[in-house]
Design an enzyme around this catalytic site. Structure first.
Site, PDB file in Angstrom:
ATOM      1  N   LYS A 171       0.538  -1.611  -0.175  1.00  0.00           N
ATOM      2  CA  LYS A 171       0.286   0.285  -0.296  1.00  0.00           C
ATOM      3  C   LYS A 171       1.021   1.124  -0.449  1.00  0.00           C
ATOM      4  O   LYS A 171       0.305   2.786  -0.665  1.00  0.00           O
ATOM      5  CB  LYS A 171      -1.101   0.180   1.157  1.00  0.00           C
ATOM      6  CG  LYS A 171      -2.118  -0.600   0.708  1.00  0.00           C
ATOM      7  CD  LYS A 171      -3.012  -0.871   1.407  1.00  0.00           C
ATOM      8  CE  LYS A 171      -4.556  -1.719   1.962  1.00  0.00           C
ATOM      9  NZ  LYS A 171      -5.453  -1.655   2.944  1.00  0.00           N
TER      10      LYS A 171
ATOM     11  N   LYS B 219      -5.088 -12.881  -8.020  1.00  0.00           N
ATOM     12  CA  LYS B 219      -6.094 -12.222  -7.242  1.00  0.00           C
ATOM     13  C   LYS B 219      -6.943 -11.682  -7.925  1.00  0.00           C
ATOM     14  O   LYS B 219      -6.588 -10.387  -8.363  1.00  0.00           O
ATOM     15  CB  LYS B 219      -5.724 -11.981  -6.291  1.00  0.00           C
ATOM     16  CG  LYS B 219      -7.154 -11.846  -4.832  1.00  0.00           C
ATOM     17  CD  LYS B 219      -6.681 -12.207  -3.636  1.00  0.00           C
ATOM     18  CE  LYS B 219      -7.821 -11.403  -2.744  1.00  0.00           C
ATOM     19  NZ  LYS B 219      -7.496 -10.879  -1.367  1.00  0.00           N
TER      20      LYS B 219
ATOM     21  N   LYS C 163     -11.073  -5.927  -5.574  1.00  0.00           N
ATOM     22  CA  LYS C 163     -11.575  -4.359  -5.657  1.00  0.00           C
ATOM     23  C   LYS C 163     -11.225  -3.492  -6.127  1.00  0.00           C
ATOM     24  O   LYS C 163     -12.198  -2.841  -6.579  1.00  0.00           O
ATOM     25  CB  LYS C 163     -12.350  -4.248  -4.023  1.00  0.00           C
ATOM     26  CG  LYS C 163     -12.815  -5.360  -2.481  1.00  0.00           C
ATOM     27  CD  LYS C 163     -13.024  -3.991  -1.402  1.00  0.00           C
ATOM     28  CE  LYS C 163     -12.073  -4.308  -0.652  1.00  0.00           C
ATOM     29  NZ  LYS C 163     -12.831  -3.998   0.718  1.00  0.00           N
TER      30      LYS C 163
END
Ligand code: TRP
Length: 331
Positions: A113, A195, A198
């Site tokens: 992040k 994966k 979102k």
């Protein structure tokens, strides 16, 4: 016999994908009879990346309605919003003093992040795992169902619990992870070795729980398949394997049954069937979510009684913690 405590949470940020459904929320429903379940809407975690306030508030209620629409029963479980239970922030502060900066800097998600939000590497982002440890430890949790990406955070929660217990005496139960099996690993429709996320920038890569029928079917039609024409789940066919896995997760069949069903069929027909199956499962959930969102009074009642129950349980643990560490609590 008292039921074991189970804790999980989802952040009200971004749109949930079908992977969140098969890998998390749907399993929560299956577990609610066997455990004493606490299911939180982790809005305090969400603000570690920038959120639009009105949107955060809206998504909080949407997520609450979604949980219930998926079958989470607010009579059986404690369904609540994290920020409505102040002990989460309070315990985080105590645990912060037992957690080392170096440990947090090494966390995979923090590094990822930080790279993605280089302009906003804030203290909250770094402290995220400690807040998550506080979430879990406040309820004397035994079991935490999480996806693989949260495993490292769970490890740190266990380390912090053990560290506290060693220093101050037995206080926290040390939680166990419960890594979801079936449907836990739904991959991107565009890059099936990654994966499904979102936050993928390619809008065709992820199927959201809020997608309407046409959108779902269109995304599956555009899904990347592999060379050849066999519909088999093998390592050389990550695209087809992912679609078979999704089909199995949404139809209740096994992957082998699905392979047999599509034997000799073409990719086009197969992808359409997967899309229709997913859309059929989502339709009633979406309708129920919409119905619930029109009833803000009911949702408000669910969340306030959830917060009250969570508060009582959390206060018990926090008061024990304060006593152990020598915080004055009155005479
Ligand atoms: N960090 C988790 C996620 O993004 C959400 C979360 C917050 C959580 N607190 C938790 C999950 C406690 C399990 C237990 O998926």
């Amino acid at each position: 016999m008292e039921k074991k405590v189970l804790y999980s949470a989802v952040q009200p940020s971004g749109n949930l994908t079908i992977g969140n459904y098969t890998g998390a929320i749907r399993n929560w429903v299956a577990l609610q009879d066997s455990y004493e379940c606490f299911y939180a809407i982790a809005n305090m975690h969400a603000i570690t990346v920038r959120q639009e306030p009105a949107e955060l508030r809206r998504r909080t209620l949407e997520l609450c309605a979604l949980y219930i629409a998926c079958g989470v029963d607010p009579e059986k479980c404690t369904l609540y919003v994290q920020s409505q239970v102040p002990q989460h922030a309070e315990l985080t502060w105590v645990l912060n003093s037992l957690t080392y900066v170096g440990e947090m800097e090494r966390m995979t998600q923090f590094k990822d992040k930080s790279a993605r939000h280089a302009e906003n590497i804030n203290m909250g982002l770094m402290d995220y795992p400690v807040l998550m440890a506080a979430d879990i430890l406040l309820y004397q949790t035994e079991i935490v169902p999480v996806g693989i990406d949260q495993r490292q955070h769970l490890e740190i929660a266990r380390d912090i619990a053990v560290r506290f217990n060693n220093r101050y005496g037995e206080t926290f139960r040390v939680p166990e992870g419960y890594i979801m099996k079936a449907g836990a690993k739904i991959a991107s429709l565009q890059e099936p070795t990654k994966k499904m996320s979102k936050s993928d920038e390619n809008l065709n890569a992820s199927v959201f729980l809020s997608d309407d029928r046409d959108t779902v079917i269109r995304k599956f039609k555009r899904a990347v398949t592999d060379s050849g024409n066999e519909i088999k789940a093998t390592e050389e066919k990550p695209g087809v394997s992912n679609l078979l896995n999704i089909y199995a997760a949404f139809s209740g069949k096994t992957v082998e049954e699905a392979e047999r069903e599509f034997e000799g069929k073409g990719y086009g027909e197969f992808k359409l069937a997967v899309g229709e199956t997913v859309a059929d499962v989502l339709a009633p959930v979406q309708a129920e979510q919409k119905r619930l969102l029109a009833d803000k009074k009911y949702l408000g009642e669910v969340l306030s009684s959830g917060a009250e129950r969570a508060f009582k349980a959390a206060r018990k643990t926090l008061s024990k913690v304060y006593r152990k560490i020598g915080f004055y609590q009155g005479e």
